[in-house]
Design a protein around this motif. Structure first.
Motif, short mmCIF file in Angstrom:
data_model
loop_
_atom_site.label_atom_id
_atom_site.label_comp_id
_atom_site.label_asym_id
_atom_site.label_seq_id
_atom_site.Cartn_x
_atom_site.Cartn_y
_atom_site.Cartn_z
N PRO A 116 32.59 41.29 39.04
CA PRO A 116 33.83 41.38 39.86
C PRO A 116 35.07 41.53 38.79
CG PRO A 116 32.39 39.28 40.50
CD PRO A 116 31.88 40.15 39.16
N ALA A 117 35.83 42.48 39.50
CA ALA A 117 37.09 42.98 38.60
C ALA A 117 38.25 41.93 38.77
CB ALA A 117 37.40 44.22 39.14
N ASP A 118 38.96 41.87 37.60
CA ASP A 118 40.23 41.05 37.91
C ASP A 118 41.25 41.60 38.68
OD1 ASP A 118 39.08 39.13 36.15
OD2 ASP A 118 40.07 40.03 34.53
N ARG A 119 41.90 40.90 39.47
CA ARG A 119 42.90 41.29 40.27
C ARG A 119 44.33 40.84 40.14
NH1 ARG A 119 40.63 40.90 46.69
NH2 ARG A 119 38.94 42.45 46.47
N SER A 148 30.15 56.01 35.09
CA SER A 148 28.67 56.39 34.52
C SER A 148 27.46 55.67 35.18
CB SER A 148 28.53 55.98 32.70
OG SER A 148 28.58 54.63 32.57
N SER A 149 27.66 54.84 36.01
CA SER A 149 26.66 54.03 37.05
C SER A 149 27.16 53.52 38.08
CB SER A 149 25.93 52.92 36.17
OG SER A 149 27.03 51.88 35.94
N PRO A 150 26.40 53.24 39.32
CA PRO A 150 26.79 52.85 40.28
C PRO A 150 27.38 51.18 40.16
CG PRO A 150 24.37 53.55 40.68
CD PRO A 150 24.89 53.49 38.94
N VAL A 151 26.88 50.50 39.09
CA VAL A 151 27.38 49.36 38.93
C VAL A 151 28.87 49.40 38.28
CG1 VAL A 151 27.33 47.19 37.55
CG2 VAL A 151 25.18 48.20 38.28
N GLU A 152 29.20 50.24 37.61
CA GLU A 152 30.61 50.49 37.13
C GLU A 152 31.57 50.87 38.41
OE1 GLU A 152 31.31 53.27 34.14
OE2 GLU A 152 30.12 52.51 32.73
N ALA A 153 31.15 51.58 39.21
CA ALA A 153 32.02 52.03 40.38
C ALA A 153 32.06 50.83 41.35
CB ALA A 153 31.05 52.95 41.13
N LYS A 154 31.04 50.20 41.49
CA LYS A 154 31.13 48.99 42.63
C LYS A 154 32.15 47.74 41.86
CE LYS A 154 28.39 45.62 45.25
NZ LYS A 154 27.11 45.41 45.73
N SER A 155 31.73 47.73 40.67
CA SER A 155 32.94 46.79 39.85
C SER A 155 34.23 47.07 40.05
CB SER A 155 32.22 46.55 38.48
OG SER A 155 31.06 46.26 38.10
N TYR A 156 34.37 48.28 39.80
CA TYR A 156 35.87 48.83 39.96
C TYR A 156 36.60 48.59 41.26
CZ TYR A 156 39.98 52.10 39.30
OH TYR A 156 41.26 52.72 39.31
N ILE A 157 35.77 49.14 42.44
CA ILE A 157 36.16 48.85 43.81
C ILE A 157 36.44 47.44 44.15
CG2 ILE A 157 35.38 49.25 46.14
CD1 ILE A 157 34.14 51.86 44.90
N SER A 158 35.61 46.60 43.42
CA SER A 158 35.79 45.22 43.87
C SER A 158 37.16 44.63 43.52
CB SER A 158 34.83 44.41 43.13
OG SER A 158 35.32 44.19 41.84
N GLY A 159 37.87 45.33 42.63
CA GLY A 159 39.38 44.95 42.20
C GLY A 159 40.55 45.38 43.15
N LEU A 160 40.03 46.12 44.19
CA LEU A 160 40.95 46.95 44.98
C LEU A 160 41.39 46.11 46.20
CD1 LEU A 160 39.85 50.63 44.95
CD2 LEU A 160 41.39 49.53 43.70
N CYS A 164 31.87 53.06 50.43
CA CYS A 164 32.28 52.20 51.38
C CYS A 164 31.30 50.67 51.51
CB CYS A 164 32.30 52.64 52.67
SG CYS A 164 33.70 54.05 52.74
N ILE A 165 30.26 51.01 51.05
CA ILE A 165 29.50 49.73 51.13
C ILE A 165 29.54 48.86 49.73
CG2 ILE A 165 26.99 48.96 50.67
CD1 ILE A 165 25.97 51.49 52.19
N ALA A 166 29.89 49.54 48.87
CA ALA A 166 30.59 48.73 47.53
C ALA A 166 31.61 48.19 47.82
CB ALA A 166 30.79 49.97 46.26
N ALA A 167 32.57 48.62 48.59
CA ALA A 167 33.93 47.64 49.15
C ALA A 167 33.30 46.38 50.08
CB ALA A 167 34.89 48.67 49.69
N PHE A 168 32.73 46.88 51.07
CA PHE A 168 32.35 45.91 51.95
C PHE A 168 31.53 44.65 51.30
CE2 PHE A 168 29.02 44.59 55.10
CZ PHE A 168 29.88 44.15 56.18
N SER A 169 30.60 45.17 50.42
CA SER A 169 29.69 43.95 49.83
C SER A 169 30.44 43.28 48.82
CB SER A 169 28.32 44.68 49.42
OG SER A 169 28.71 45.49 48.37
N THR A 170 31.60 43.53 48.53
CA THR A 170 32.42 42.84 47.48
C THR A 170 33.85 42.20 48.18
OG1 THR A 170 33.71 44.87 46.90
CG2 THR A 170 31.64 44.31 45.60
N GLY A 171 33.67 42.28 49.55
CA GLY A 171 34.67 41.70 50.32
C GLY A 171 36.06 42.32 50.35
N VAL A 172 36.17 43.74 49.94
CA VAL A 172 37.48 44.60 50.11
C VAL A 172 37.49 45.11 51.46
CG1 VAL A 172 38.38 46.59 49.23
CG2 VAL A 172 37.34 44.96 47.56
#
Length: 393
Positions: free
Chosen positions: A191-194, A283-295, A306-314
């Protein structure tokens, strides 16, 4: 279960350890996470054989129990040392069809290879599970017959949405179906810091494929309005708000295949709209999802972004270009969607602005919908557990 775990080789066809499309990588990592939990319950020690197209990029799917097989077209015809040999060496094969490639809408070459892996698995007499994916459409009758023949010889077909389930029944599939969800819901992330500086951080994924008109470069997917004009219109509106911080988020990053590349298109747009922020070249899907989680809000035409956002509550507004979007999110009761095939640019821009303004409503809708997707994936995990336990005996 008691006793030492049984070692089994598990083939993962049409997964990828290093795809330019981070969505395919997200499917691979998510499916491995599910299968590892199923294997633990079945007292199995899994060795994964990840089978997909040959690619020279570094692997982001790593582990001592991970083996990567890069395919070339000639490997489908090799009796020894080709795809058949790799499948024959597995105890179980799970075929995910790259999430949405078991169809003829992308052309006959792709359909032929995705079908071919299934037929070779059947010829090798190895149990085959179709992991959660969009099934169809099959627009040609002979394609439909071949697809049905392969599916009827599988252990089970897992769809990832109710539209695919209905499609399977409509074309005459009568064997077991598990209606699951997208395995990328189980993709791990950090999870990224907001930041609390008053800015509304808006992520926009721009599909290079749609921006360039598809593989034909001629509105291949039949969008109602110009996608490039729509994106520029959105960016103009977003950049007119001082409180908004717009992030361009690439999810297909391809140095060698420009028509697919989100990153180059995003760079071009960042020059046109200098207030925007370029997300890193992940460089990986995990990096992308982690970044999106901070938006604070996200929209895009790459479904797995979009699934990365949805599954991290964005709060997220998927921008659909095929039925897979409505099928997946609609199956979970999440009704916020922009339909680029049937809605014009003005309608989509209104939905976009409304989504930002009502993002707390969208967030609550995700909180209500996400558990449904995770519960459906649990049914799929239970199927894999039972299959592994049977093979182990």
């Amino acid at each position: 279960m008691t006793g030492s775990p049984t070692k089994l080789r598990i083939g993962l066809t049409w997964h990828s350890a290093n795809s330019d499309n981070l969505g395919v990588g997200a499917l691979t990592l998510g499916n491995i996470a599910i299968i590892e939990e199923a294997a633990r319950k079945a007292n199995v020690s899994p060795h994964f054989v990840v089978i997909g197209w040959n690619d020279s990029k570094p692997s982001y799917v790593k582990g001592r129990n991970i083996e990567v097989v890069g395919l070339r077209l000639k490997d489908f015809a090799k009796p020894v040392g080709g795809l058949y040999s790799h499948l024959r060496g597995c105890d179980l094969v799970l075929d995910i069809g790259a999430g949405d490639s078991f169809t003829d809408i992308y052309g006959m070459k792709r359909f032929g290879t995705v079908l071919g892996s299934k037929l070779l698995t059947i010829a090798a007499r190895r149990p085959l599970i179709l992991s959660p994916q969009t099934i169809g459409p099959f627009n040609r009758s002979w394609v439909r017959r071949l697809a049905l023949a392969a599916m009827n010889r599988s252990v089970c077909v897992a769809s990832r949405d109710d539209l695919s389930t209905r499609f399977l029944r409509d074309i005459g599939y009568r064997n077991t179906i598990i209606e699951a969800s997208d395995v990328a819901l189980r993709l791990p992330y950090e999870p990224a810091d907001r930041s609390d500086d008053g800015k509304v951080r808006i992520g926009l994924n721009v599909s290079g494929l749609l921006f360039n008109g598809g593989y034909t470069r001629g509105n291949m997917f039949g969008l109602k309005s110009s996608y490039a004009d729509l994106i520029r219109g959105l960016l103009r509106k977003l950049n007119s708000h001082d409180a908004y911080e717009v992030h361009l988020v690439a999810h297909v990053i391809s140095d060698g295949f420009e028509v697919e590349d989100d990153y180059r298109v995003s760079q071009k747009l960042a020059k046109e709209f200098p207030r925007t922020i370029m997300a890193p070249k992940f460089s990986s899907p995990v990096e992308a999802k982690s970044y999106i989680s901070g938006l604070d809000f996200f929209a895009g035409a790459r479904m797995h972004a979009c699934i990365a956002a949805f599954s991290t509550g964005v709060p997220v507004l998927p921008m659909a270009y095929s039925r897979k979007f409505a099928g997946l999110f609609g199956s979970l009761g999440y009704q916020h969607l922009a339909d680029c095939q049937h809605e014009d640019a003005e309608t989509i821009m209104t939905k976009f602005e409304d989504g930002i303004a009502r993002r707390e409503v969208l967030r609550k809708d995700i909180e209500a919908s996400l558990p449904c997707g995770l519960a459906r994936l649990q049914e799929y995990e239970n199927l894999v557990t039972g299959t592994l336990a049977t093979i182990r005996q």
